[in-house]
Write an enzyme that holds these catalytic residues in place. Structure first.
Site, PDB file in Angstrom:
ATOM      1  N   ASP A  13       0.876  -1.181   0.000  1.00  0.00           N
ATOM      2  CA  ASP A  13       0.000   0.000   0.000  1.00  0.00           C
ATOM      3  C   ASP A  13       0.907   1.223   0.000  1.00  0.00           C
ATOM      4  O   ASP A  13       2.131   1.115   0.174  1.00  0.00           O
ATOM      5  CB  ASP A  13      -0.887   0.001   1.253  1.00  0.00           C
ATOM      6  CG  ASP A  13      -1.810   1.219   1.321  1.00  0.00           C
ATOM      7  OD1 ASP A  13      -2.397   1.575   0.284  1.00  0.00           O
ATOM      8  OD2 ASP A  13      -1.940   1.825   2.404  1.00  0.00           O
ATOM      9  N   SER A  14       0.274   2.406  -0.139  1.00  0.00           N
ATOM     10  CA  SER A  14       1.049   3.643  -0.070  1.00  0.00           C
ATOM     11  C   SER A  14       1.509   3.930   1.361  1.00  0.00           C
ATOM     12  O   SER A  14       2.390   4.757   1.565  1.00  0.00           O
ATOM     13  CB  SER A  14       0.187   4.817  -0.555  1.00  0.00           C
ATOM     14  OG  SER A  14      -0.989   4.904   0.235  1.00  0.00           O
ATOM     15  N   CYS A  76      -4.184  -1.613  -1.965  1.00  0.00           N
ATOM     16  CA  CYS A  76      -4.379  -0.183  -2.167  1.00  0.00           C
ATOM     17  C   CYS A  76      -5.379  -0.062  -3.312  1.00  0.00           C
ATOM     18  O   CYS A  76      -5.145  -0.614  -4.401  1.00  0.00           O
ATOM     19  CB  CYS A  76      -3.036   0.441  -2.559  1.00  0.00           C
ATOM     20  SG  CYS A  76      -3.150   2.154  -3.093  1.00  0.00           S
ATOM     21  N   GLU A 155      -2.865   8.579   8.317  1.00  0.00           N
ATOM     22  CA  GLU A 155      -1.402   8.418   8.450  1.00  0.00           C
ATOM     23  C   GLU A 155      -0.908   9.157   9.701  1.00  0.00           C
ATOM     24  O   GLU A 155       0.064   8.747  10.326  1.00  0.00           O
ATOM     25  CB  GLU A 155      -0.681   8.965   7.213  1.00  0.00           C
ATOM     26  CG  GLU A 155      -0.842   8.111   5.954  1.00  0.00           C
ATOM     27  CD  GLU A 155      -0.025   6.811   5.978  1.00  0.00           C
ATOM     28  OE1 GLU A 155       1.087   6.795   6.506  1.00  0.00           O
ATOM     29  OE2 GLU A 155      -0.542   5.795   5.445  1.00  0.00           O
ATOM     30  N   CYS A 187     -10.962   2.834   0.037  1.00  0.00           N
ATOM     31  CA  CYS A 187      -9.537   3.148   0.221  1.00  0.00           C
ATOM     32  C   CYS A 187      -9.144   2.376   1.468  1.00  0.00           C
ATOM     33  O   CYS A 187      -9.901   2.378   2.458  1.00  0.00           O
ATOM     34  CB  CYS A 187      -9.347   4.647   0.446  1.00  0.00           C
ATOM     35  SG  CYS A 187      -7.681   5.085   1.004  1.00  0.00           S
ATOM     36  N   HIS A 189      -7.209   2.858   3.747  1.00  0.00           N
ATOM     37  CA  HIS A 189      -7.049   3.641   4.978  1.00  0.00           C
ATOM     38  C   HIS A 189      -8.393   3.828   5.701  1.00  0.00           C
ATOM     39  O   HIS A 189      -8.405   4.036   6.910  1.00  0.00           O
ATOM     40  CB  HIS A 189      -6.478   5.029   4.658  1.00  0.00           C
ATOM     41  CG  HIS A 189      -5.013   5.045   4.364  1.00  0.00           C
ATOM     42  ND1 HIS A 189      -4.477   4.524   3.215  1.00  0.00           N
ATOM     43  CD2 HIS A 189      -3.972   5.543   5.077  1.00  0.00           C
ATOM     44  CE1 HIS A 189      -3.168   4.698   3.227  1.00  0.00           C
ATOM     45  NE2 HIS A 189      -2.829   5.311   4.353  1.00  0.00           N
TER      46      HIS A 189
HETATM   47  N1  DGL Z   1      -4.778   3.309   0.805  1.00  0.00           N
HETATM   48  C1  DGL Z   1      -4.771   3.668  -0.564  1.00  0.00           C
HETATM   49  C2  DGL Z   1      -6.021   3.306  -1.292  1.00  0.00           C
HETATM   50  O1  DGL Z   1      -6.600   2.300  -0.924  1.00  0.00           O
HETATM   51  C3  DGL Z   1      -4.155   4.953  -0.975  1.00  0.00           C
HETATM   52  C4  DGL Z   1      -4.395   6.179  -0.184  1.00  0.00           C
HETATM   53  C5  DGL Z   1      -3.466   7.226  -0.729  1.00  0.00           C
HETATM   54  O2  DGL Z   1      -2.259   6.997  -0.702  1.00  0.00           O
HETATM   55  O3  DGL Z   1      -3.945   8.262  -1.207  1.00  0.00           O
HETATM   56  O4  DGL Z   1      -6.417   3.944  -2.235  1.00  0.00           O
END
Ligand code: DGL
Length: 274
Positions: A13-14, A76, A155, A187, A189
């Site tokens: 993931d990011s 992600c 984050e 997402c 997150h």
């Molecule tokens: N967690 C990621 C997603 O599912 C990326 C969030 C990001 O880096 O903007 O899209």
């Protein structure tokens, strides 16, 4: 350790968001080992272009291959929506993303046919959720809403902060007005904000976390391809490994708050070298 079934699964993931997917894989298929990479130096991905996301994802997959992974989970949504189809033909191991499993669950869960999707700008612009939901449920109405501030708030660890609640209220208000009965946390997150989202949306809206279905798909795929770890070989070293491109300590502390075991080390790597 020659047998490929004892090789780990690569998950990336990011940043910390993909840990919500890793956690679900650990819960559903506890014998599988994970090599996790969080691109903490280059987060967020959600506002970046397709070519940049493909470039980053390709580097990460190259890194994960050096760890001899037997499969890759793109944990992600942004990378799943923008890079997965480009990378798949480049790989000789299975790779799965989170968008298709999440979209399928939402299409099946809705009763009134009105589905909300919250995600990054790039994921919403790709329209992939809408396309996949329509492939399962052609009559569904899909309402997308980009929530670019959620990722940095997560984050930062501000999961229940009043600022986060205020931001969430602003993003979700237009979705509440549409009368959706299902909301995809599109997402990785966002499931970390679940209790805030639940409070705003109310009990009657299904909150879909694509992680659950992704872990199930992974399990089926490993079984079908004879790649499932039978747990008979003690892993050399730690069961799971964690790598990041920046701020390893901060990542480790965060991981320790959401994973069901203690993460004792997180290693920093130079992802640009891959
Ligand atoms: N967690 C990621 C997603 O599912 C990326 C969030 C990001 O880096 O903007 O899209």
């Amino acid at each position: 350790m020659n047998n490929i079934k004892y090789a780990p699964i690569g998950v990336f993931d990011s940043g910390v968001g993909g840990l919500t997917v890793a956690r679900e894989i650990m819960r559903q298929i506890p014998d599988e080992r994970i090599v996790y990479f969080g691109d903490t130096a280059r987060v967020p991905y959600g506002s970046k272009s397709k070519s940049t996301i493909i470039h980053f994802s390709r580097q990460i997959v190259h890194f994960l291959r050096t760890k001899n992974v037997k499969a890759v989970v793109v944990a992600c949504n942004t990378a799943s929506a923008l890079a997965l189809e480009t990378l798949r033909p480049e790989l000789d191991i299975p790779v799965i993303g989170v968008v298709k499993p999440g979209a399928k669950v939402a299409a099946e869960a809705t009763k009134n046919g009105k589905i909300g999707v919250i995600a990054t700008e790039s994921t919403i612009e790709s329209q992939l959720y809408t396309q996949v939901i329509h492939s399962h449920n052609p009559k569904a109405q899909v309402f997308g809403k980009a929530c670019p501030l959620f990722c940095p708030l997560v984050e930062e660890g501000w999961l229940k902060d009043p600022v986060t609640v205020e931001v969430a209220n602003r993003y979700l208000e237009p979705l509440l007005e549409t009368g959706i009965d299902t909301l995809v946390m599109g997402c990785t997150h966002y499931p970390l904000l679940r209790s805030t989202l639940r409070e705003i949306m109310g009990e009657s809206v299904n909150l879909v976390n694509p992680a659950y279905e992704t872990a199930r798909e992974l399990k089926d795929l490993l079984d079908e391809q004879g790649l499932s770890n039978d747990g008979k070989l003690e892993p050399e070293g730690s069961m799971h490994q964690f790598y990041v491109s920046d701020a390893a300590n901060k990542f480790k502390q965060f991981a320790n708050t959401i994973l069901p075991f203690g993460v004792d080390s997180t290693q920093l790597i130079h992802i640009e070298e891959y």
